[in-house]
Design a protein around this motif. Structure first.
Motif, PDB file in Angstrom:
ATOM      1  N   GLY A 119       0.471  -1.524  -0.189  1.00  0.00           N
ATOM      2  CA  GLY A 119       0.181   0.084  -0.239  1.00  0.00           C
ATOM      3  C   GLY A 119       0.815   1.428  -0.091  1.00  0.00           C
ATOM      4  O   GLY A 119       0.562   2.293  -0.399  1.00  0.00           O
ATOM      5  N   GLU A 146       3.757   3.700  -1.178  1.00  0.00           N
ATOM      6  CA  GLU A 146       4.408   3.910  -2.329  1.00  0.00           C
ATOM      7  C   GLU A 146       6.031   4.428  -1.990  1.00  0.00           C
ATOM      8  O   GLU A 146       6.156   5.937  -2.144  1.00  0.00           O
ATOM      9  CB  GLU A 146       4.060   5.089  -3.515  1.00  0.00           C
ATOM     10  N   PRO A 169       9.488   4.445   0.693  1.00  0.00           N
ATOM     11  CA  PRO A 169       9.722   5.123   2.025  1.00  0.00           C
ATOM     12  C   PRO A 169       8.792   6.653   2.532  1.00  0.00           C
ATOM     13  O   PRO A 169       9.014   6.705   4.057  1.00  0.00           O
ATOM     14  CB  PRO A 169      11.011   4.973   2.097  1.00  0.00           C
ATOM     15  N   ASP A 206       6.493   7.448   1.478  1.00  0.00           N
ATOM     16  CA  ASP A 206       4.882   7.528   1.512  1.00  0.00           C
ATOM     17  C   ASP A 206       4.431   7.557   2.352  1.00  0.00           C
ATOM     18  O   ASP A 206       4.191   7.916   3.534  1.00  0.00           O
ATOM     19  CB  ASP A 206       4.417   6.701   0.602  1.00  0.00           C
TER      20      ASP A 206
END
Lengths: 241, 188, 188
Positions: free
Chosen positions: A13, A15, A17, A19
């Motif tokens: 889920g 995108e 590190p 994120d």
């Protein structure tokens, strides 16, 4: 095995590190400008440690980020060096700026797609008559260009005569006749140049070439034998015995 | 004019966005009420405008006012220069007409692309001029009155002849490559 | 409301008939006069109606009023919703344009996957906008007039919150060396 799979999905889920960091930062429920970078780093490292404990395959960039954050954490916690390079406070600030910037773009994207969008919320005319623009070419060409072009075509394609002025040659026919005749005179080996007519300059070059070709032709017909000691050595001719 | 009420606005938007003329029932399905009073109001609102609300059979649609149809189409002139191949081809047709494509190519010494003749045909300067009665019956081309008009010629006889061209210096191979060393007549 | 004059009717008809938003120049080419006064008049005439005249960038179009969306939404043609990556990428391009792929990746902290830019290009919302004169001459991207039209923006200045973001320094040029953040070996 059900539980680790669950977490794998969870990992997918994110995108990357950054994120994940942004989501952890948001969970601090304060303005991004006032988040605690230290707390954030703790959370990230705990997340990575938990994933590692579950023997999940973490993408390399998560581990690289973890290493960097561990370094940042120790730099922030250790007593200040005289000239820390790079300044851990500055690094923390940069990380915060990156998170703010990504957050701003995420927010902006959400506001953008929520606008009244053409074709979804507002509509253009459903059956426009359409506008037509007929382009007519206004050719820029005049009579001069036309006749000049014809002049060029004429010059380019009119037949070109190439006249060879006064060049003396010995034809292959003449050489064949002369070599055949001279071969009848003696049985001994004789060098090719003894078969040439007395001449000089351009005619001599032509006579050598033609007589050589004549010798080859006569050899093919079995009417002469050829002998040459080596490359570029004199060529000898003899009537077959 | 009083501002349109919600129903009028709804009917207006539905008809504007519709991809085909709509029946009263179809409009009602969208707006949830009888659209007929709104249709009457809209017809009055748009009377005299550049757009009209009209009924075709039992279907309604907006369309542009008929007297403005000419504005929807326009011709624009574009200044364009003719390619060198096209100018040469046109010149050859003008000097040799009627002439086949193969003959044009023989005279130019280069093949001509399909587009070259098309450009000249579209410009209205050349026309197909019958077939030559030789094997393959190739089409011949000739110039048109439009050609004469564009180039300000009274007739093809006004085109300068080869001798005129030479006298004018137009046969001097000034910009030709050095591979052409001699011209006929010069060396003789 | 006074009846529209000929120019207003003409501009109205041309914009109604157009299949895409038109620039002032394109309208002028059809109506033969400066359409700007007529555009202002039409905008006023249509204010509050079910159809609106709007400006998107330097182009004009009629579209249905936003508050009527619920009547018009076509459930049949469900638009494929954009991925989060595509939405963020589009926002980054819109707010930072012109921007390179590497700069987009620096902001998002991940590489752009294959299809993301393709989707935005195909939608006609972004375009290649020249190369940046730095080593490698990377291609930059910017938004298109179609982007403004689709998202209902009169200009890029209308991008939500753009002034605040700029004031906060969040739209400053991206320092690609900050990428090094993730590579401790480089900075040590």
């Amino acid at each position: 095995m059900a539980e680790p799979e669950q977490l794998t999905l969870d990992l997918d889920g994110w995108e990357g590190p950054l994120d994940l960091l942004l989501n952890l930062a948001r969970s601090q429920k304060v303005d991004l400008r006032r988040i605690s970078i230290l707390a954030l780093v703790e959370q990230y490292l705990a997340f990575v440690a938990r994933a590692a404990a579950l023997r999940l395959e973490l993408a390399a960039d998560y581990l690289v980020m973890a290493a960097w954050l561990a370094y940042l954490k120790s730099a922030l916690l250790l007593p200040r060096e005289a000239e820390p390079d790079p300044d851990p406070e500055l690094l923390a600030l940069q990380l915060q700026l990156r998170l703010e910037r990504l957050d701003a773009m995420r927010e902006a994207g959400a506001r953008l797609v929520a606008r009244d969008r053409l074709g979804r919320d507002v509509f253009p005319r459903g059956m426009p008559e359409g506008l037509r623009a007929d382009r007519r070419a206004d050719w820029q060409v005049g009579l001069y260009q036309l006749i000049a072009a014809y002049g060029e075509v004429s010059v380019r394609t009119c037949p070109v005569f190439h006249v060879v002025a006064d060049r003396q040659v010995m034809t292959l026919e003449a050489a064949l006749a002369r070599v055949s005749t001279l071969l009848g005179v003696t049985l001994d080996w004789r060098a090719l140049d003894q078969f040439l007519p007395p001449s000089a300059g351009a005619l001599r070059r032509s006579a050598v070439a033609s007589s050589f070709l004549a010798a080859l032709e006569l050899a093919r017909q079995g009417r002469v034998e050829l002998r040459q000691a080596g490359p570029f050595a004199p060529l000898y001719l003899r009537r077959p015995a | 004019m009083t501002p349109p009420d919600d129903l009028v606005r709804a009917v207006e938007a539905v008809l504007f966005a519709a991809e085909a003329p709509l029946t009263v029932d179809a409009i009602r399905a969208h707006v949830g009420a009888d659209p007929r009073p709104a249709l009457a109001r809209l017809q009055a609102d748009y009377a005299g405008r550049g757009v009209q609300l009209v009924r075709r059979g039992d279907r309604w649609l907006f369309q542009t006012a008929a007297d403005l149809a000419h504005l929807l189409r326009r011709t624009s002139e574009e200044r364009r220069s003719l390619s060198r191949a096209a100018v040469e081809t046109l010149a050859i047709i003008a000097y040799h007409e009627p002439v086949t494509r193969a003959e044009i190519e023989a005279i130019r010494g280069v093949q001509i692309s399909r587009g070259t003749l098309d450009v000249l045909l579209e410009a209205g300067w050349i026309r197909p001029a019958g077939r030559r009665e030789v094997p393959g019956r190739p089409l011949t081309y000739a110039t048109t009155p439009g050609f004469l008009t564009h180039f300000g010629l009274a007739s093809r006889r006004d085109l300068p002849g080869i001798d005129d061209l030479r006298a004018a210096g137009l046969l001097d191979p000034v910009d030709l490559s050095s591979e052409r060393l001699e011209k006929p007549g010069d060396s003789a």
